[in-house]
Design an enzyme around this catalytic site. Structure first.
Site, PDB file in Angstrom:
ATOM      1  N   CYS A   1       0.826  -1.185   0.000  1.00  0.00           N
ATOM      2  CA  CYS A   1       0.000   0.000   0.000  1.00  0.00           C
ATOM      3  C   CYS A   1       0.868   1.247   0.000  1.00  0.00           C
ATOM      4  CB  CYS A   1      -0.891   0.010   1.251  1.00  0.00           C
ATOM      5  SG  CYS A   1      -1.682  -1.582   1.577  1.00  0.00           S
TER       6      CYS A   1
ATOM      7  N   VAL B   1      11.528  -9.103 -19.963  1.00  0.00           N
ATOM      8  CA  VAL B   1      11.576  -8.115 -21.047  1.00  0.00           C
ATOM      9  C   VAL B   1      12.979  -8.087 -21.635  1.00  0.00           C
ATOM     10  CG1 VAL B   1       9.739  -6.651 -20.110  1.00  0.00           C
ATOM     11  CG2 VAL B   1      12.128  -6.200 -19.472  1.00  0.00           C
TER      12      VAL B   1
END
Length: 611
Positions: free
Chosen positions: A2, A281
């Site tokens: 959070c 990636v």
């Protein structure tokens, strides 16, 4: 996972201001939000639901009589055991979250709670009865915590950008940090690029009461080598300890995936974790810059699905401003952009991922850790002779052999400030138009070297990297790039139990003439194919040195180097000279160029535009 913000309440419209500050970090927690505001304090929270998905787990969270209020970012992996202990002690719980363990634990044990925790965390507890704020950051600095005293207001948050919406916040560039950044490629001290905004260091906590801030360290890394066990036993201990760490880091009420490059760290994590999805990636088709082929092959080997993406140069360059915005402070690590894209890719499939950060610092993985052994014979030459040779070498054109002589003239704390050394003090003074009060690099590193003077040089280098490079670069980009995509990133190598083991492993089992992370690599062989365990580290390599020679990207950088903003701070002729010499192939200045360019991109976002 959070984000939180807060401030001591000295304004009339605290709830409105708090809401704006919370909106700045909505990416950290898109699932829900919560506020607590009274005449003393304002605390806000954005939630990414990972454990206890019900709204009952939303923050702020209170103790039984609501005299204490908590906001928390992170995961406590041993919270169930702590909860049992606290229930036996008489505490009543109203959620199933790890968050609530913190507030009751603080009631029960005070700051003694911190050393009982296993996990990654940054949290704030407000004690209404004492009118006192308590804050803490985890052992390694995985989760961020910033604070600032602006006039009568004390404010804090998971990201600096949230402070911009507070009426008492005064936005000023910290030019001292700019100068140190030019050497380190990140901000290496507790100060940030925003004047009067600070980072709470890893393994530190604070109390704030009556306008006074008291910061203290609660935990330290202490290398204490045990020569008793042989290599085989160390490998066995690593295998078991790491397996346990991965298991606790997998705990969640949502699906967890794993990043995967071609190196041993992420491969070891993915293999042991037994997750269903891996993410990779790369750039182009050159194997130096594209690890996708390896990742797909490895994922097939362990029977998992691999999701991959080739990043185009246009995508890379086109997202730089967004990335520097999310970073809060400029970071010149080109791999941060690759991390941005792999986080985006993973966030389309899962809400949490495992990653291999920390293995190099803990187990001795960087190639530069070979340096003490490589230079051992040269260091037998008397120091005055080496110094004289080095002084002559520094005046010669930079080449590999010349650099060896320069390094050989320096003691360890002179030549090693971490894995990045961009501009020397002399170079940065010449480059900057402005005068600052920045400390030199050795002033920054000395307190860390002083704590491990009795250790071997490899251990000294690791200790420095654990406290500066890992927190300031590796973990900064890990948190900010994952949170930019509302993705929780977990790092099982950075676990207290793993560190307690690694502290005891002799240097001869960490770095050998043939390899680094030696004992760990052997442990990895139990889960990975040989070509993985022995593979040289790449870590999302980026072809910026190639791109900077192309007209399109050369011109983008040159425009930035000759802009009014650059002219305000730098001798721009020197910047253009570096760029031209790099394009002409005189020397690879790509990392120096990228360091200044990254700052200027960040500066445009936060100071030229309205951030």
């Amino acid at each position: 996972m959070c984000g939180f913000v807060g401030f001591t309440n000295k304004i009339n419209d605290a709830s409105i201001v708090l809401g704006k500050m919370m909106d700045r970090i909505k990416h950290r927690g898109p699932d829900s939000d919560g506020k607590y505001v009274d005449e003393q304090i304002a605390m806000g929270f954005r939630r990414l639901s990972i454990i206890d998905l019900s709204d009952v787990g939303s923050q702020p969270i209170f103790n039984e009589d609501k005299s204490m209020v908590l906001t928390f970012n992170g995961e406590i992996y041993n919270y169930k055991n702590l909860r049992e202990e606290l229930v036996k002690a008489g505490h009543e719980f109203y959620t199933k979250t790890d968050s609530e363990v913190l507030i009751h634990g603080y009631e029960e044990w005070g700051d003694g709670l911190l050393n009982r925790l296993r996990g990654m965390f940054a949290f704030i507890i407000f004690d209404k009865n004492k009118n006192e704020i308590f804050g803490a950051r985890d052992f390694f600095g995985i989760k961020p915590l910033y604070y600032a005293q602006m006039g009568d207001t004390f404010m804090w948050g998971s990201e600096i950008k949230s402070f911009l919406d507070h009426p008492d916040f005064k936005k000023e560039l910290n030019t001292d940090v700019l100068e140190t950044y030019l050497t380190f490629q990140y901000s290496p001290t507790e100060e940030t690029f925003f004047k009067n905004v600070y980072k709470l260091p890893a393994a530190h906590c604070f109390t704030y009461k009556d306008g006074k801030l008291d910061v203290k360290r609660y935990w330290e890394v202490k290398f204490n080598v045990d020569e008793g066990p042989d290599l085989e036993e160390w490998v066995g201990r690593i295998t078991e300890t790491f397996k346990d760490s991965v298991e606790v880091h997998k705990f969640a009420d949502v699906e967890v995936g794993s990043f995967l490059s071609s190196g041993v760290d992420s491969s070891y994590v993915a293999a042991v974790a037994d997750v269903d999805k891996t993410f990779t990636v790369g750039f182009g088709e050159d194997e130096k810059y594209n690890e996708i082929g390896y990742a797909k092959e490895f994922s097939k080997y362990i029977g998992k699905d691999n999701y991959s993406k080739v990043i185009t140069p246009e995508e890379y360059w086109g997202n730089l401003s967004k990335i520097q915005y999310h970073m809060d402070e400029p970071l010149a690590d080109p791999a941060a952009i690759a991390l941005f894209f792999v986080c985006r890719l993973a966030s389309q499939q899962v809400k949490a991922v495992l990653s291999g950060e920390g293995a190099d610092e803990i187990f001795g993985g960087y190639n530069i850790y070979h340096n003490p052994a490589d230079m051992a014979s040269y260091f037998k030459i008397p120091r005055p002779i080496r110094k004289a040779v080095g002084a002559v070498a520094e005046k010669l054109p930079h080449k590999h052999g010349i650099n060896y002589l320069i390094r050989g003239s320096k003691d360890l704390d002179e030549r090693f400030i971490g894995n990045a050394y961009m501009f020397s003090e002399k170079e940065r003074k010449a480059l900057l138009k402005i005068k600052t009060n920045a400390p030199d690099a050795m002033e920054i590193t000395k307190p860390f070297y002083d704590k491990v003077r009795d250790q071997d040089q490899v251990t000294q280098m690791q200790y420095l990297d654990l406290h500066l490079w890992m927190t300031g670069d590796i973990l900064l980009k890990a948190d900010k790039m994952s949170m930019a995509h509302s993705l929780e990133l977990r790092v099982p190598f950075l676990d207290k139990e793993v560190m307690a083991l690694a502290e005891k492993i002799p240097a001869k089992h960490r770095v050998t003439p043939e390899n680094t992370k030696y004992a760990m690599r052997i442990a990895a062989l139990k889960a990975c194919p040989p070509q993985t365990a022995n593979k040289k580290k790449l870590g999302f390599p980026v072809p910026i040195r190639v791109w900077l020679k192309e007209d399109k990207y050369y011109n983008i950088v040159k425009d930035k180097f000759t802009s009014p903003e650059a002219q305000q701070y730098f001798n721009t002729d020197m910047l253009v000279g570096l760029l031209d010499d790099h394009r002409a192939g005189k020397y690879d200045y790509s990392r120096k160029i990228w360091t200044v360019f990254s700052f200027l991109v960040w500066y445009d976002v936060y100071f030229k535009q309205e951030a």
